[in-house]
Design a protein around this motif. Structure first.
Motif, short mmCIF file in Angstrom:
data_model
loop_
_atom_site.label_atom_id
_atom_site.label_comp_id
_atom_site.label_asym_id
_atom_site.label_seq_id
_atom_site.Cartn_x
_atom_site.Cartn_y
_atom_site.Cartn_z
N SER A 37 1.14 6.96 -6.70
CA SER A 37 -0.05 7.72 -7.07
C SER A 37 0.09 9.19 -6.69
O SER A 37 -0.31 10.08 -7.43
CB SER A 37 -1.30 7.15 -6.39
N ALA A 83 2.24 1.80 -3.51
CA ALA A 83 1.17 2.21 -4.44
C ALA A 83 0.78 3.66 -4.18
O ALA A 83 0.57 4.46 -5.11
CB ALA A 83 -0.04 1.30 -4.26
N SER A 142 0.84 -1.21 0.00
CA SER A 142 0.00 0.00 0.00
C SER A 142 0.87 1.25 0.00
O SER A 142 0.55 2.25 -0.65
CB SER A 142 -0.90 0.04 1.24
#
Length: 566
Positions: free
Chosen positions: A385, A381, A378
Motif C-alpha cells: 500500500s 500489505a 500486515s
C-alpha cells in the motif's frame, strides 16, 4: 538605498514588509527594476567542515594508490555462530608465537591468508555497523552474513541484510552449522532468495559458502572468497600521505586515559603523530596492534590502539593526522562550536509533519520508511500500500520491514537513512523511545492500516494536520495478577517510567505487541484509590472490560491532546 524608499516600493507592489523581513528572489528583482538598480544574485556557499577547508581528506591520484587489505564485518542473527567462526579464523590464521595469539579485544584484528591480509571488524552485530554509517563512516568493504543451516533466516538476519544493502556493501553468506543432522542448506538458500539474495549456483550473484565452525569445514573456502571479492573490488589506498582513519571504538581507561581503536583508511599513522577526531585532539604517546605489541606505524586497512588524545572520541568519527598541535586544537575547538550550534539548530530530520515543506524546498525526493507490524501478512500489505503512494515528486522506499516491536536497531537504521518508522499494532520499547528522542527520529504507531496510508498520503500532498496527538504519560510492568469476586482480574503493577494516571487511556503490550486498548477501571495504592502513580511506585490497576492480563505484560498510559500547528 534608504530603507524607507525600499519599503515604499514594496508597498506599491502590494507587499507589506518590515525592514527585518526576508523577501523572495522575484520580489527582489522587481524592486531593483523599480529603483533602477542592477543586482546579482549569488548561490549560497555550501557549508563545509573545517577538515575539508584545510584539505585534510583529499582524493589521491591514481599513480600513488597501492592495493590494501579488505575490511570485513561479520553480521547475522544471535546464536548463528558469528563468534565461533571468528574464533576459528583467529586460531587457524594467527600464529600462536605472537604473544599467545590475541590477548586483547580491540574490535578489529588482521589475519593472513595465502600471504594476503584481511582485517576483520569484530562489531557487536549490525547496530554498531549502522551507528558507524550514521556518522558517515563507510569503512566496511565486505559484509559476511552468518546464517545457521538448521535455523534459517531469522528477524535479525533480515535486519542485517537491510543494513548491508542500504550501505551498498557486497554480501557473502556463510551458511554455518552444516555438521548438524537437522541442517538444510537448500531451505536456507530459498529463504535468502525470498529476501533478495540469490545464490550463485542458482543463477544469482551472491556467494554462499557452507561452513562449520565446529569441524572447520569450509572456513578456508570462505577466506578464499573474501580474497576473491576483494580482488574484484580492486581496493586501493595511498600509504605515503598524512593518515585519515575511523575510530572503531573508544573508552576511558582509568590508568591510561582516553584510548581509541583506529582503523587507518588512507596514508600511514605513525607513533608521535598529532591527530584530531571531532572534539578530541592530541599527540600519539603509545600505539599497539591487535596482538598488543607496540608498533611504530599502521598503514591502510590496519587497526591500531592509540593513547594520547585529550577526550574520548565518538565511535565512527573520522580521525586525521595533522601538521602540529596548534592545528589539531583549532580543528577540535571549531568542531566543538559547530556541535553546540547544531544542538541549538537541530531539527533537520525528516518527519511526516515537515515532509511537505521539505518537498517544496526541493530537499526531499525519497521518503524512506521502516515498517514494523505484529504479523507478516500486515507487513506485506502495508508495504504494498505504501509503495503505491509514490508520485513524481516523492519516491517511497521501504528500507526495512519486520515482525515484532520497534527496537533500537530500527531507530538507528532510520536515523542513518533519514527515514521514519511506522509501527502497526506494535510499540517501541523504552530504549527505542529514548533513542528516537535523542536521534530525532519520527516514530509513528497505528492501530488502523488505513490511517497509516492516509497520513503518509496527506504528508506527501502537504495536507497533514496533526491536531490531536498522543502523549505517553508512563509505562508500568505487571508483576502479579489478583482475582477479585465477580471474575475481575486486577494487575499488581510497578511503574517503570513516567506516571500512570486514573483518567487516561491505556494499552496492554505483550512483547511490544498491542493486545488491548481501553480505559482504567480502578487505580489503587495499598487500599486507597489514587489519581496517579509515579515512577518506582507499586499499586493495583483494573482495566475496563479486559481480564486477560498476565505477569510480565507492559501497560502504557497515554492521553490525547490537541496541538496547535505553527
Amino acid at each position: 538605498m534608504p530603507v524607507t524608499q525600499i519599503i515604499s516600493k514594496l508597498i506599491v507592489l502590494g507587499i507589506m514588509a518590515s525592514q527585518n523581513q526576508e523577501i523572495d528572489e522575484d520580489t527582489c528583482i522587481l524592486v531593483a527594476d523599480e529603483l533602477g538598480v542592477e543586482i546579482v544574485i549569488e548561490e549560497p556557499e555550501q557549508e563545509i567542515s573545517i577538515e575539508e577547508k584545510l584539505g585534510l581528506d583529499y582524493e589521491d591520484s591514481e599513480k600513488d594508490l597501492k592495493t590494501r587489505p579488505p575490511v570485513v564485518t561479520v553480521m547475522g542473527h544471535v546464536d548463528h555462530g558469528k563468534t565461533s567462526i571468528l574464533d576459528v579464523i583467529k586460531k587457524s590464521h594467527v600464529q600462536e608465537s605472537e604473544a599467545g595469539g590475541i590477548t586483547q579485544h580491540i574490535g578489529a584484528y588482521t589475519v593472513t591468508v595465502n600471504k594476503k591480509k584481511i582485517t576483520f571488524l569484530d562489531t557487536p552485530g549490525h547496530e554498531a555497523f549502522t551507528s558507524m554509517r550514521l556518522r558517515g563512516a563507510l569503512i566496511t568493504d565486505i559484509a559476511i552474513l552468518v546464517v545457521a543451516a538448521d535455523d534459517g533466516v531469522m528477524p535479525q538476519t533480515i535486519e542485517a541484510i537491510s543494513h548491508a544493502k542500504s550501505a551498498n556493501v557486497p554480501i557473502i553468506v556463510a551458511i554455518n552449522k552444516i555438521d548438524k543432522p537437522s541442517s538444510n542448506i537448500d531451505r536456507v538458500k530459498q529463504e535468502l532468495l525470498e529476501n533478495g539474495l540469490m545464490s550463485e549456483d542458482w543463477g544469482g550473484d551472491t556467494i554462499m559458502v557452507p561452513v562449520s565452525a565446529k569441524t572447520k569445514e569450509g572456513i578456508d573456502d570462505l577466506l578464499e572468497m573474501i580474497n576473491l571479492v576483494a580482488e574484484m573490488q580492486e581496493l586501493k589506498a595511498n600509504p605515503n600521505r598524512m593518515a585519515v582513519g575511523t575510530v572503531i571504538e573508544a573508552k576511558l581507561d582509568k590508568g591510561k586515559g582516553p584510548m581509541a581503536t583506529v582503523l587507518v583508511q588512507k596514508g600511514t599513522l605513525n607513533f608521535g603523530d598529532t591527530v584530531v577526531s571531532g572534539v578530541a585532539s592530541g599527540r600519539i604517546r603509545a600505539m599497539t596492534d591487535d596482538k598488543n605489541r607496540n608498533i611504530k606505524k599502521a598503514g591502510p586497512s590496519m587497526p591500531a590502539v592509540i593513547l594520547g588524545l585529550s577526550d574520548v572520541p565518538n565511535a565512527g568519527e573520522l580521525i586525521y593526522a595533522v601538521e602540529d598541535e596548534k592545528t589539531a586544537r583549532t580543528i577540535a575547538d571549531s568542531n566543538r562550536e559547530e556541535l553546540r550550534e547544531n544542538r541549538i539548530n537541530s531539527g533537520s530530520k525528516v518527519s511526516l509533519d515537515n515532509l511537505f515543506d521539505r518537498i517544496k524546498e526541493g530537499e526531499m525526493k525519497d521518503l524512506n520508511i521502516v515498517v514494523k507490524a505484529d504479523v507478516k501478512g500486515s507487513v506485506e500489505a502495508l508495504i504494498q500500500s505504501l509503495l503505491k503512494l509514490s508520485n513524481e515528486e516523492v519516491k517511497i522506499n521501504v528500507i526495512h520491514s519486520g515482525v515484532g516491536g520497534i527496537n533500537e536497531s530500527d531507530v538507528t537504521l532510520a536515523s542513518a537513512s533519514n527515514a521514519i518508522v511506522v509501527g502497526f499494532n506494535v510499540r517501541p520499547n523504552i530504549n527505542a523511545i529514548e533513542l528516537s528522542k535523542n536521534e530525532e527520529v519520527d516514530v509513528r504507531t497505528y492501530r488502523v492500516i488505513y490511517d497509516i496510508i492516509d497520513d503518509v498520503e496527506k504528508a506527501v500532498k502537504g495536507m497533514l494536520d496533526p491536531d490531536i496527538v498522543e502523549e505517553v504519560m508512563g509505562r508500568c510492568e505487571v508483576r502479579q495478577t489478583f482475582k477479585l469476586p465477580g471474575n475481575i482480574i486486577v494487575a499488581g503493577i510497578y511503574v517503570l517510567s513516567g506516571k500512570i494516571v486514573r483518567n487516561a487511556k491505556i494499552r496492554v503490550l505483550r512483547e511490544d505487541v498491542v493486545i488491548h486498548e481501553g480505559e482504567v477501571a480502578s487505580l489503587k495504592r495499598f487500599k486507597d484509590d489514587v489519581k496517579e502513580l509515579n515512577t518506582s511506585f507499586e499499586g493495583g490497576l483494573g482495566i475496563e472490560g479486559f481480564n486477560d492480563v498476565k505477569d510480565g505484560d507492559l501497560i502504557e498510559c497515554y492521553i490525547m491532546k490537541e496541538v496547535k500547528r505553527d
